[in-house]
Design an enzyme around this catalytic site. Structure first.
Site, mmCIF file in Angstrom:
data_model
loop_
_atom_site.group_PDB
_atom_site.id
_atom_site.type_symbol
_atom_site.label_atom_id
_atom_site.label_comp_id
_atom_site.label_asym_id
_atom_site.label_seq_id
_atom_site.Cartn_x
_atom_site.Cartn_y
_atom_site.Cartn_z
ATOM 1 N N SER A 268 0.451 -1.121 0.231
ATOM 2 C CA SER A 268 -0.297 0.300 0.106
ATOM 3 C C SER A 268 0.457 1.429 -0.053
ATOM 4 O O SER A 268 2.083 1.601 -0.616
ATOM 5 C CB SER A 268 -0.638 0.156 1.328
ATOM 6 O OG SER A 268 -2.160 0.972 1.009
ATOM 7 N N ASP B 212 -8.705 -5.475 -6.620
ATOM 8 C CA ASP B 212 -7.694 -4.677 -5.735
ATOM 9 C C ASP B 212 -8.322 -3.090 -6.377
ATOM 10 O O ASP B 212 -7.321 -2.994 -7.158
ATOM 11 C CB ASP B 212 -6.416 -4.582 -5.241
ATOM 12 C CG ASP B 212 -5.922 -3.094 -4.119
ATOM 13 O OD1 ASP B 212 -6.823 -2.437 -3.661
ATOM 14 O OD2 ASP B 212 -4.843 -3.479 -4.522
ATOM 15 N N HIS C 22 -6.449 -6.421 -2.192
ATOM 16 C CA HIS C 22 -4.907 -4.828 -1.608
ATOM 17 C C HIS C 22 -3.910 -6.492 -1.128
ATOM 18 O O HIS C 22 -3.850 -6.813 0.287
ATOM 19 C CB HIS C 22 -5.785 -4.177 -0.744
ATOM 20 C CG HIS C 22 -4.878 -3.225 -0.295
ATOM 21 N ND1 HIS C 22 -4.452 -2.563 -1.344
ATOM 22 C CD2 HIS C 22 -4.417 -2.560 1.031
ATOM 23 C CE1 HIS C 22 -3.770 -1.322 -0.537
ATOM 24 N NE2 HIS C 22 -3.864 -1.803 0.269
#
Length: 511
Positions: free
Chosen positions: A183, A444, A469
Site C-alpha cells: 500500500s 483491489d 489488496h
C-alpha cells in the site's frame, strides 16, 4: 544510534480506551483487524519454537528534521530484526517498510519478505514509519509537529536507518538491500529505490498507489466492477442489489421520522442523523462495508468477502428493496461483530473532535496522522459522484476536503497543489526507477493508481487476477488461488534474477 525504548511511551496506554468505539475510518479499521489476526497467528507459532526464532525489537535515534542539520531534536524509531535465516554478513537484507499504521513482529515473521528469506539466507528488518505505532516523537501529534510527517521525511529515515543498521548489525558493505512494502509503504519502497539507488538495490512494491489523486472516484468504479466478477462470487445481480440497498437507505433517510429512527438503530448509527453531515458519515461507513469486502476479499481474517456479501444482498430472492436492504443490514452486523464495535458511524462533530486529538493513541490505526498526509501529499478521497456509481453520492468531495480545514486549517487549493507536487516529485505512474517490481491484484481498488504494466526491462509489473489488496504479501494458505501462487513464484523469480546480478557484480549490491 541504537537506544532503548522511550520511557515516555508508557502514558500512551492512557489514551487507548477510545479504540473500540471512537469514530475512525472503517476501511482502516478493517485493515488493522486483518493485520493483527494474521500477525497473532504467526506470533503464536513462533513462541512455540526456540527463542532464536522470536524477532528482536530495537530503537534508532533519528533526527526529527533530517533536512535541517542545525535542529538537534530527535525521536526514537522502532525496528524489528529476524536473523533466523541470515547465512552470512554479506548476504542480502530485506527491509520491510512500515506505512500508515503500527508495525509489529509480523513485518519480519509472516508473508514476504520473511517467507523469501530462507532461499537467500537473508536478514529481515522491519522499520516502523515515523509518527505511527510507537515511533511518535516527544510532543505528540500537535499541528507543528506534523510538519515533520511526510513521505520525504520517511525516506530520509530509511537512508539513516540503512546506514546505522549496517554498522549496528555488522552487515557487509557489499550486501544488497531490497525494500518491501504494501500500500502506501509499497510506494515508499519504490520511491526509496528511485531516490537512493546507491543504497537500495531493488524494491518489491505491493499494491502501491504511486499516483496521488484528489478525487479517487476510480475506487468505487473498481468496487462496482468487482461486485460483478463471477470469479470471486459476484454477479450483475449482486451489483444491482447493492444499488437497490443504498437507494433504500437514502429513501429512509429522506423520509425522516420513524423511518429514519429505525434506520439509525438497524444500521448502528451512533448519531441522530438529523444533520446532513451525520447522514453522510453513515453513508460513507456503509460504502466502506461494501468496499472493504472487495478490498480485502479472500484474505484471512476479513469479516466479509464478496461472495458472502453478495449472498446477503441477494438473499436468494429477487433483489427487492426490503430484501436488499435487509442483506446490507446483516452485512453491517457481521462487520461490527467481527470488529467488536457497537457503532458503524458517528456524528460529523464527533469525527472532527477525535481527529483533533493530539495525544498519541495505542491503536495502530493512526487516523489523524494519515488524514494529515492525505491533506498535504496524496488526496485519495473516495467519491461516488458519477451517475453510474451504484452507491450513494454522499459524502461528496467538498465535505471530505473540509475535514482538512476543520482539523488542520488547510485550504482546498493547498490540497490540490500538494497532490500535484507529489506527482511531480515522484513521477506518478511513471516514476523512472529501475529494479522495481510492482505487484497488484485486479480486485483491489487501489491498483488503478499503481503501475500495472512493465515500464521497461528493469521495471516489471504483475497484475494478479482475482487478488485483493496486498494479498501477495500475506502468509501462504492452502486456499490460495492458482493465480496468486503463480504471482508469488514470479516475485521469487524476479528476486532470483536481481540477487544473482548483485552476486555477479558485488559493487552493485551496496556501499
Amino acid at each position: 544510534m541504537a537506544v532503548g525504548p522511550a520511557l515516555w511511551l508508557g502514558p500512551l496506554l492512557l489514551f487507548s480506551l477510545w479504540e473500540g468505539s471512537a469514530p475512525v475510518s472503517l476501511l482502516r479499521r478493517l485493515g488493522e483487524h486483518i493485520r493483527q489476526l494474521q500477525e497473532s497467528s504467526v506470533l503464536g507459532l513462533s513462541l512455540g519454537q526456540e527463542a532464536a526464532a522470536v524477532p528482536k525489537e530495537g530503537w534508532l535515534e533519528q533526527p526529527l528534521d533530517p533536512f535541517n542539520t542545525s535542529d538537534r531534536r530527535s525521536f526514537l524509531q522502532r525496528y524489528w530484526v529476524n536473523d533466523q535465516h541470515w547465512a552470512s554478513r554479506d548476504g542480502p537484507v530485506f527491509l520491510h517498510l512500515g506505512g500508515e499504521g503500527s508495525l509489529g513482529t509480523g513485518s519480519v515473521m509472516r508473508g514476504h519478505p520473511a517467507a523469501l528469506a530462507p532461499a537467500w539466507g537473508a536478514l529481515v528488518i522491519g522499520l516502523e514509519h515515523r509518527f505511527y505505532g510507537l515511533s511518535v516523537p516527544v510532543g505528540g501529534l500537535e499541528r507543528a509537529q506534523l510538519h515533520f510527517l511526510s513521505s520525504r521525511h520517511a525516506l530520509a529515515d530509511v537512508v539513516s536507518a540503512r546506514l546505522a543498521l549496517s554498522r549496528l548489525l555488522n552487515v557487509s558493505s557489499s550486501s544488497p538491500w531490497v525494500c518491501f512494502g504494501g500500500s502506501y509503504a509499497g510506494s515508499l519502497a519504490a520511491w526509496a529505490r528511485l531516490k537512493f539507488p546507491h543504497l537500495i538495490f531493488a524494491a518489491v512494491a505491493s499494491s502501491a498507489p504511486v499516483r496521488a489523486v484528489l478525487d479517487f472516484s476510480a475506487y468505487n468504479e473498481v468496487v462496482s466492477r468487482s461486485l460483478t466478477s463471477a470469479a470471486i462470487g459476484g454477479s450483475w445481480e449482486c451489483r444491482a442489489a447493492a444499488a437497490t440497498a443504498f437507494a433504500e437507505v437514502e429513501r429512509r433517510l429522506r423520509a425522516g421520522g420513524a423511518a429514519r429512527a429505525a434506520l439509525r438503530t438497524e444500521l448502528g448509527a451512533c448519531a441522530s442523523l438529523g444533520r446532513a453531515g451525520d447522514r453522510a458519515e453513515l453513508l460513507a461507513a456503509l460504502q466502506a462495508v461494501v468496499g472493504g469486502a472487495v478490498q480485502y476479499d479472500g484474505q484471512a481474517g476479513t469479516p466479509l468477502d464478496v461472495r458472502q456479501l453478495c449472498g446477503l444482498l441477494q438473499g436468494g430472492g429477487n433483489g427487492s428493496r426490503p430484501r436488499a436492504y435487509g442483506g446490507l443490514r446483516q452485512a453491517v452486523q457481521v462487520v461490527l461483530h467481527r470488529l467488536g464495535q457497537r457503532c458503524l458511524s458517528f456524528s460529523r462533530a464527533e469525527t472532527v473532535a477525535q481527529l483533533r486529538v493530539t495525544e498519541p493513541q495505542m491503536s495502530g490505526v493512526g487516523d489523524r496522522q494519515w488524514l494529515y498526509q492525505t491533506c498535504t501529499e496524496f488526496g485519495f478521497y473516495v467519491t461516488c459522484e458519477d451517475p453510474k456509481c451504484p452507491f450513494s453520492q454522499l459524502p461528496a468531495l467538498p465535505s471530505q476536503l473540509e475535514l482538512c480545514e476543520q482539523v488542520f486549517g488547510l485550504s482546498t487549493s493547498s490540497i490540490a497543489q500538494a497532490v500535484a507536487q507529489t506527482n511531480s516529485y515522484y513521477g506518478g505512474q511513471s516514476p523512472g526507477a529501475t529494479q522495481v517490481l510492482f505487484v497488484n491484484g485486479d480486485t483491489d481498488p487501489w491498483h488503478v493508481l499503481s503501475v500495472t504494466q512493465a515500464l521497461g526491462p528493469s521495471v516489471s509489473a504483475l497484475l494478479i487476477p482475482g487478488a485483493s489488496h496486498c494479498m501477495d504479501m500475506a502468509p501462504e494458505r492452502p486456499s490460495d488461488s492458482p493465480s496468486l501462487r503463480l504471482g508469488r513464484q514470479n516475485i521469487f523469480q524476479q528476486l532470483h534474477t536481481w540477487l544473482r546480478l548483485a552476486k555477479e557484480s558485488p559493487g552493485r549490491g551496496g556501499v
